[in-house]
Design an enzyme around this catalytic site. Structure first.
Site, PDB file in Angstrom:
ATOM      1  N   TYR A   1      -0.110  -0.126  10.531  1.00  0.00           N
ATOM      2  CA  TYR A   1      -1.244  -0.911   9.208  1.00  0.00           C
ATOM      3  C   TYR A   1       0.125  -0.140   7.977  1.00  0.00           C
ATOM      4  CZ  TYR A   1      -2.958  -1.825   4.705  1.00  0.00           C
ATOM      5  OH  TYR A   1      -3.485  -1.765   3.817  1.00  0.00           O
TER       6      TYR A   1
ATOM      7  N   SER B   1       0.734  -1.329   0.022  1.00  0.00           N
ATOM      8  CA  SER B   1      -0.034   0.378  -0.043  1.00  0.00           C
ATOM      9  C   SER B   1       0.929   1.136  -0.064  1.00  0.00           C
ATOM     10  CB  SER B   1      -0.784   0.091   1.332  1.00  0.00           C
ATOM     11  OG  SER B   1      -1.562   1.489   1.753  1.00  0.00           O
TER      12      SER B   1
END
Length: 383
Positions: A242, A229
């Site tokens: 994350y 990501s």
């Protein structure tokens, strides 16, 4: 990125679909320009056009377009040669056509989101697909075999991998797609939150590689896809765990590539890293984005089907590479070398430090967290 391993079956991708996201944006502009203004083939005819209209070979209207065309040719050639060099390719001959009938594809987190789309698409191509997830995949494709597996646990992965090999054979492709997000500031994260994030987003990749990579190395071929990501390349508020877990995948991907090249002598085992922005899946269904047309144009959210198509295309091309989606993701790594005020301007323009402010965790909820609450759709929350 947005591919939950522990999905909520009652949540469908269509619940979060907003036609506004499938519209005019910078990605569409760049696709058009790549085939027109920045296309060596297209620009080759510009100076010829002026010559046919009586311009001299030394006239500016001929020289400037000709130099521009040569520059484009050099750029695209170097870019293409870079990929060929990485993949031991030939300038004259492409790789043999991939026979999908010989492939066995393992997809983690394949019961919903991107994983489900990839699984069903490949199954339609008569590819044998294995889905590893804690929830069963709902499908009518007989080519998909589901195994209940918590990929965050080595014991589960080891047990299921042996079962897969005994029943179906050795996998030739592995798509590490599972993911989970907590969406909390660092001091609000419980030890269980942090443990779950890194176990699913990072450690699971190590477990599946340990289980399925040895046979690929032995055969000298295979393909590993790791889904990361943009949050793994630039920090954002409420995404400390994350982002850190996805940053680890970037390093894992790079180190794995060089180990395959120089330790295991298995250059034929391909590795693809996917770095994405926001994808419209249940995992990030309650993210809040700015409503301005500026944001929608330059920082569009992606439909899961577009990401799935790129994953399958990467497998089909049989090349190791890094895929950035959407277009703005190409520039995210540059933020680290920019002056601090440019970096802060980028954070402010994207509002990324506020997008998770009212985030509600829908996917990957642990038993102690209770059932997933009803979350407003993207149509009412993030348009």
């Amino acid at each position: 990125m947005d591919a939950p391993e522990e999905s909520v079956n009652t949540v469908q991708i269509s619940d979060f679909w907003d036609p506004l996201y499938d519209s005019f944006d910078v990605d569409l502009i760049m696709k058009v320009l790549a085939h027109t203004l920045f296309s060596p083939f297209f620009t080759f005819f510009v100076p010829i056009f002026y010559i046919f209209h009586g311009a001299g070979l030394t006239d500016a209207v001929v020289v400037v377009p000709a130099l521009f065309n040569l520059s484009l040719c050099a750029f695209w050639f170097l870019k293409w040669y870079s990929r060929l060099y990485r993949n031991q390719g030939s300038l004259l001959f492409g790789p043999p056509r991939l026979d999908w009938g010989d492939e066995l594809v393992v997809i983690t987190g394949g019961s919903s989101g991107i994983g489900e789309l990839v699984a069903n698409t490949l199954a339609v191509r008569h590819v044998c697909v294995v889905v590893l997830d804690v929830n069963p995949i709902i499908t009518e494709n007989n080519n998909i075999t589901y195994y209940k597996c918590d990929v965050s646990k080595w014991e589960d992965v080891e047990r299921v991998s042996k079962q897969v090999v005994e029943e179906l054979g050795h996998p030739t492709m592995l798509i590490n797609n599972a993911g989970v997000v907590q969406g909390k500031p660092i001091l609000d994260l419980s030890p269980e939150d942090v443990q779950q994030t890194f176990s699913v987003n990072t450690l699971a990749h190590f477990w599946t590689l340990k289980a399925f990579l040895p046979e690929m190395i032995k055969n000298g071929k295979g393909h590993i896809v790791n889904v990361s990501s943009v949050a793994g390349m630039v920090g954002m508020a409420r995404l400390t765990d994350y982002g850190a877990s996805k940053a680890a995948l970037v390093s894992l991907h790079e180190s794995l590539r060089y180990e395959l090249d120089h330790v295991y002598n298995a250059r034929g085992v391909r590795t693809t890293l996917l770095i994405t922005g926001h994808i419209m899946t249940p995992l990030f269904s309650s993210v809040r984005h700015p409503k301005s047309l500026f944001y929608k144009f330059f920082f569009p959210s992606m439909a899961p089907v577009d990401v799935a198509k790129n994953i399958i295309a990467a497998l089909d091309e049989q090349h190791s590479r890094v895929l950035y989606m959407p277009f703005y993701a190409h520039f995210v790594p540059l933020l680290h070398i920019m002056p601090s005020y440019i970096r802060d301007l980028a954070q402010w323009l994207t509002q990324c430090d506020y997008s998770m402010k009212d985030f509600v965790k829908v996917s990957g909820r642990r038993p102690e967290e209770g059932p997933a609450p009803v979350v407003p759709t993207l149509r009412g929350k993030s348009d």
